[in-house]
Design a protein around this motif. Structure first.
Motif, PDB file in Angstrom:
ATOM      1  N   PHE A  30      -1.628  -6.472  -9.248  1.00 28.92           N
ATOM      2  CA  PHE A  30      -3.308  -6.631  -9.060  1.00 28.92           C
ATOM      3  C   PHE A  30      -3.829  -7.578 -10.030  1.00 28.92           C
ATOM      4  N   LEU A  31      -3.413  -7.110 -11.584  1.00 26.60           N
ATOM      5  CA  LEU A  31      -4.234  -7.965 -12.412  1.00 26.60           C
ATOM      6  C   LEU A  31      -3.386  -9.252 -12.616  1.00 26.60           C
ATOM      7  N   LEU A  32      -2.305  -9.135 -12.248  1.00 29.77           N
ATOM      8  CA  LEU A  32      -1.587 -10.506 -12.309  1.00 29.77           C
ATOM      9  C   LEU A  32      -1.919 -11.518 -11.329  1.00 29.77           C
ATOM     10  N   THR A  33      -2.210 -10.932 -10.113  1.00 27.77           N
ATOM     11  CA  THR A  33      -2.595 -11.835  -8.924  1.00 27.77           C
ATOM     12  C   THR A  33      -4.030 -12.248  -9.087  1.00 27.77           C
ATOM     13  N   TYR A  91      -8.464  -3.235  -3.906  1.00 29.66           N
ATOM     14  CA  TYR A  91      -7.804  -2.573  -2.661  1.00 29.66           C
ATOM     15  C   TYR A  91      -6.969  -1.530  -3.176  1.00 29.66           C
ATOM     16  N   ASP A  92      -6.569  -0.608  -2.231  1.00 22.95           N
ATOM     17  CA  ASP A  92      -5.642   0.573  -2.629  1.00 22.95           C
ATOM     18  C   ASP A  92      -4.463   0.086  -2.030  1.00 22.95           C
ATOM     19  N   ALA A  93      -3.388   0.153  -3.197  1.00 21.26           N
ATOM     20  CA  ALA A  93      -2.214  -0.089  -2.766  1.00 21.26           C
ATOM     21  C   ALA A  93      -1.486   0.811  -2.002  1.00 21.26           C
ATOM     22  N   GLN A 157       2.186 -10.185  -1.910  1.00 17.47           N
ATOM     23  CA  GLN A 157       1.453  -8.938  -1.191  1.00 17.47           C
ATOM     24  C   GLN A 157       0.183  -8.488  -1.709  1.00 17.47           C
ATOM     25  N   SER A 158      -0.092  -8.767  -3.170  1.00 15.83           N
ATOM     26  CA  SER A 158      -1.488  -8.443  -3.617  1.00 15.83           C
ATOM     27  C   SER A 158      -2.292  -9.261  -3.279  1.00 15.83           C
ATOM     28  N   LEU A 159      -2.301 -10.560  -2.826  1.00 17.08           N
ATOM     29  CA  LEU A 159      -3.168 -11.396  -2.233  1.00 17.08           C
ATOM     30  C   LEU A 159      -3.466 -11.097  -1.042  1.00 17.08           C
ATOM     31  N   VAL A 160      -2.280 -10.496  -0.174  1.00 17.58           N
ATOM     32  CA  VAL A 160      -2.480 -10.280   1.457  1.00 17.58           C
ATOM     33  C   VAL A 160      -3.404  -8.977   1.489  1.00 17.58           C
ATOM     34  N   HIS A 164      -6.862  -8.940   3.376  1.00 16.66           N
ATOM     35  CA  HIS A 164      -6.726  -7.797   4.651  1.00 16.66           C
ATOM     36  C   HIS A 164      -7.930  -6.796   4.228  1.00 16.66           C
ATOM     37  N   THR A 165      -7.868  -6.340   2.988  1.00 21.98           N
ATOM     38  CA  THR A 165      -8.900  -5.391   2.676  1.00 21.98           C
ATOM     39  C   THR A 165     -10.494  -5.682   3.069  1.00 21.98           C
TER      40      THR A 165
END
Length: 356
Positions: A30-33, A91-93, A157-160, A164-165
């Motif tokens: 998440f932080l990386l994204t 977002y909640d993974a 995946q994190s950006l999606v 999406h959220t």
């Protein structure tokens, strides 16, 4: 061609660098994204470009960041620190259906969440909060492609999940062809793509010799053309040995090698990639980002690190190059060389650390 180099950061103090060899780490996808999104978001808003990454120069250069004036002072958006933010994560993974099982920390038993509650704060600027709807409007009709290994997969995946959220009722389509996946927000005609490509240079199969890694030819150049934003990364798979090594021979020019200094091979591969970018992509049509080295629990002194129970970004000197243990890190020093014996010793050191 303008190339922006992104480095992943675990350090509290973080400086964006144009060198792919600067080893800065980040705690999670998440932080990386957000590091990549921060750069792309600000450059999209300001319409500015950063300085070109000179691949021929071995020195580490400081990038010129997009500038904003505040109190009549120029501000570097990429110098700052991670600060605790109770409103995070965005977002909640555990609830996002697009995160693969092995990447969901909470679903795999991690009890704490504090490591997710950090936002980036520039030292002298105000950084706007990420807005997924505005982001989609900015990239309407465009395509973003992540090209690389599992780090690119994490970011995609994190950006999606972020978008999406922000737009939970938006219609979308998912497709996959070969090693390329595509997620499209239909209302915006905006596509987020992932191409699995561990080396960025061509890996071929020879009937007699086996797998050959060609340092002088990019892997999927035709597929990169026409993309609006390209985010590249490569590193881990250049160092793998044994069963994890994806090639049997390295080809450089007309010569084949059973092995060579991995950093030399990596540099040659990056030069090939950079020359292709300069020749085939236009900076007026395509933004190109290159991520720095990702976390591998080994620093540039070839010290194997195991950092456990960390709930916040790691400070610069928390894990030191010694053989002592502290409450944050277990370290095991194995200074390797690039001979076959040295590589075996390094592999043994990694297994030792993994089993501790």
């Amino acid at each position: 061609m303008t190339v922006v180099a992104i480095t992943q950061c675990k350090n509290r103090n973080f400086t964006l660098s144009a060198s792919p060899t600067q080893l800065l780490l980040m705690e999670n996808s998440f932080l990386l994204t957000m590091a990549v999104l921060t750069t792309f978001w600000l450059m999209t808003v300001t319409g500015e470009h950063s300085a070109t990454n000179d691949m021929e120069n071995r020195e580490i250069h400081r990038m010129r960041a997009p500038r904003k004036r505040q109190n009549n002072k120029r501000c570097d958006l990429y110098t700052g620190k991670w600060v605790y933010d109770s409103s995070y994560p965005l977002y909640d993974a555990g609830e996002c259906p697009f995160v693969e099982d092995q990447f969901g920390c909470e679903n795999n038993g991690r009890p704490d969440r504090n490591y997710l509650k950090f936002s980036w704060k520039p030292s002298h600027c105000h950084l706007p909060r990420f807005d997924g709807v505005k982001f989609l409007k900015k990239i309407k009709g465009k395509r973003i492609m992540f090209v690389g290994d599992s780090i690119s997969l994490n970011q995609w995946q994190s950006l999606v999940c972020l978008l999406h959220t922000a737009t939970p009722n938006a219609l979308y389509a998912i497709s996959r062809s070969g090693g390329t996946s595509e997620f499209t927000f239909l209302e915006y005609n905006a596509s987020l793509m992932l191409m699995r490509d561990s080396h960025l240079v061509k890996l071929t199969n020879h009937k007699k010799l086996g797998r050959i890694l060609n340092l002088n030819t990019v892997s999927h150049g035709e597929s990169w053309k026409g993309i609006d934003v390209l985010v590249f990364n490569t590193w881990h798979w250049w160092l793998h040995t044994g069963r994890k090594q994806l090639w049997d021979y390295i080809k450089d020019g007309d010569r084949l090698y059973e092995d060579m200094d991995r950093l030399v091979a990596y540099e040659k591969g990056l030069r090939t990639w950079a020359r292709w970018v300069d020749k085939h992509l236009s900076s007026t049509k395509t933004k190109v980002y290159f991520q720095g080295v990702s976390p591998d629990h080994m620093n540039h002194f070839r010290v194997v690190l195991q950092c456990t129970k960390l709930e916040s970004p790691k400070s610069k000197n928390m894990c030191r190059s010694n053989t002592t243990r502290n409450k944050h890190c277990d370290t095991y020093t194995q200074r390797g060389d690039n001979t076959r014996e040295g590589i075996k010793r390094d592999e043994k050191a990694n297994k030792f650390a993994e089993n501790k």
